[in-house]
Enzyme design. Sequence first.
Site, PDB file in Angstrom:
ATOM      1  N   LYS A   1      43.389  49.401  43.150  1.00 37.49           N
ATOM      2  CA  LYS A   1      44.329  48.521  43.843  1.00 37.49           C
ATOM      3  C   LYS A   1      45.720  49.049  43.525  1.00 37.49           C
ATOM      4  O   LYS A   1      46.582  48.358  42.965  1.00 37.49           O
ATOM      5  CB  LYS A   1      44.115  47.070  43.364  1.00 37.49           C
ATOM      6  CG  LYS A   1      44.861  46.024  44.163  1.00 37.49           C
ATOM      7  CD  LYS A   1      44.327  45.808  45.570  1.00 37.49           C
ATOM      8  CE  LYS A   1      45.209  44.833  46.332  1.00 37.49           C
ATOM      9  NZ  LYS A   1      44.838  44.742  47.774  1.00 37.49           N
TER      10      LYS A   1
ATOM     11  N   ASP B   1      31.961  45.754  38.676  1.00 39.91           N
ATOM     12  CA  ASP B   1      31.054  44.609  38.528  1.00 39.91           C
ATOM     13  C   ASP B   1      30.810  43.985  39.903  1.00 39.91           C
ATOM     14  O   ASP B   1      29.669  43.737  40.308  1.00 39.91           O
ATOM     15  CB  ASP B   1      31.703  43.597  37.566  1.00 39.91           C
ATOM     16  CG  ASP B   1      30.790  42.426  37.249  1.00 39.91           C
ATOM     17  OD1 ASP B   1      29.555  42.565  37.412  1.00 39.91           O
ATOM     18  OD2 ASP B   1      31.303  41.373  36.827  1.00 39.91           O
TER      19      ASP B   1
ATOM     20  N   ASP C   1      39.767  46.315  48.305  1.00 43.01           N
ATOM     21  CA  ASP C   1      39.446  45.374  49.388  1.00 43.01           C
ATOM     22  C   ASP C   1      38.866  46.126  50.587  1.00 43.01           C
ATOM     23  O   ASP C   1      37.899  45.680  51.222  1.00 43.01           O
ATOM     24  CB  ASP C   1      40.666  44.513  49.779  1.00 43.01           C
ATOM     25  CG  ASP C   1      41.956  45.306  49.882  1.00 43.01           C
ATOM     26  OD1 ASP C   1      41.978  46.506  49.545  1.00 43.01           O
ATOM     27  OD2 ASP C   1      42.971  44.720  50.318  1.00 43.01           O
TER      28      ASP C   1
ATOM     29  N   TYR D   1      37.799  42.767  31.119  1.00 41.34           N
ATOM     30  CA  TYR D   1      36.730  42.122  30.355  1.00 41.34           C
ATOM     31  C   TYR D   1      36.912  42.301  28.854  1.00 41.34           C
ATOM     32  O   TYR D   1      36.235  41.656  28.073  1.00 41.34           O
ATOM     33  CB  TYR D   1      35.351  42.656  30.789  1.00 41.34           C
ATOM     34  CG  TYR D   1      34.972  42.305  32.220  1.00 41.34           C
ATOM     35  CD1 TYR D   1      35.897  41.765  33.094  1.00 41.34           C
ATOM     36  CD2 TYR D   1      33.680  42.512  32.690  1.00 41.34           C
ATOM     37  CE1 TYR D   1      35.569  41.448  34.398  1.00 41.34           C
ATOM     38  CE2 TYR D   1      33.339  42.191  33.996  1.00 41.34           C
ATOM     39  CZ  TYR D   1      34.287  41.660  34.850  1.00 41.34           C
ATOM     40  OH  TYR D   1      33.952  41.348  36.147  1.00 41.34           O
TER      41      TYR D   1
ATOM     42  N   ASP E   1      27.314  44.603  42.735  1.00 41.76           N
ATOM     43  CA  ASP E   1      26.452  43.548  43.288  1.00 41.76           C
ATOM     44  C   ASP E   1      26.368  43.681  44.806  1.00 41.76           C
ATOM     45  O   ASP E   1      25.301  43.516  45.403  1.00 41.76           O
ATOM     46  CB  ASP E   1      26.996  42.150  42.946  1.00 41.76           C
ATOM     47  CG  ASP E   1      26.404  41.598  41.655  1.00 41.76           C
ATOM     48  OD1 ASP E   1      26.061  42.407  40.771  1.00 41.76           O
ATOM     49  OD2 ASP E   1      26.289  40.361  41.529  1.00 41.76           O
TER      50      ASP E   1
END
Length: 360
Positions: free
Chosen positions: A195, A251, A227, A146, A255
């Site tokens: 990852k 992020d 994942d 970001y 959620d």
Amino acid sequence: MNYRIASIKGDGIGPEIVTQAQKVLNAVGAVYGHKFEFTELLMGGCSIDVNGVPLTEETIVKARECDAVLMGSIGGDTRTSPWYKLEPSKRPEAGLLGIRKALKLFANLRPAYLYPELKEACPLKEEVADRGFDMMMIRELTGGLYFGNRYTKEIDGVITAVDTLTYNENEIRRIAVKAFDIAMKRRKKVTLIDKANVLDSSRLWRRVTEEVAEDYPEVEYLVMLVDNCAMQLVRDPAQFDVVLTENMFGDILSDEASMITGSIGMLPSASLNETKFGLYEPSGGSAPDIAGKDIANPIATILSAAMMLRYSFDLDREADAVENAVKQVLKEGYRTGDIAKNGEPTVGCSMMGDLIAERV
Ligand code: IPM
Ligand code: MG
């Protein structure tokens, strides 16, 4: 004591949910003899409308002068709002990313807890919801994708977009230390999400976090691929205590973590720097579709104000009082639409604020 709070209500449901949190803070002030002074500041779409930019130097300077920032949400409908006709660096979200960077808020704490009263609102299998869960997601907030260099240009006649994911060891170490410190006050377990089977940045996260873990022999340290984590969050969320991760993974996963608590309207957040200063906001967005209708859930914002009391002002007793007031209204069966069962009566945003304030 007197506390100065910068209030950034923002866009969409922001103004109505922050107003409820202010109501609750004023109730805390009345009961415990504090004074909370709010300085209203513009950021996001409402700042674009007035100033042409989503974040002004004035907002940053005035926020810095306060003891903490209470925020609602920013942004509008990305397909219809004129704000999204502007170049990306002038859109509402750029304001939020900008203030996080300007105030050096590198540590984002998002606690996801399933209230026993809201088991019915939890979308997971009954036996999973019955076990409950209580995790603290810790998201790195001022680095990674970001904040990396980005551009879109034609390369050999083909339009190509580039985003860069960069982390240095210092950025990783300071948030890892935060995560282990917090774990020491909880169930003493940290799971690093990455990852590392693909990304170099993730491999550096593992190396640095492992070093930090050596200083905390009492804390169990685990790693998990992102994942797999997305899957484990719906399969067995009780396994998590502190979840540590980089900006974009955090992020997305936060959620997901919020939804399994019943609603994104339940999840508070704290964004902290190296000092006691912090910015407190609900994890959810501005929900333009329900803005101004007095149906938004203000609980995430009210719980964010409780985090402010705890982390920035060291007012643990007052923070407990707010959290207990929230538990109490849920126990008494009051629900906003997002957490109500089919056909159950609901209360509006402002009423929910009143009910919690009365119980502080
Ligand atoms: C959040 C939001 C922001 C983020 C957006 C609005 C830039 O989704 O706080 O999670 O991605 O950090
Ligand atoms: Mg988000």
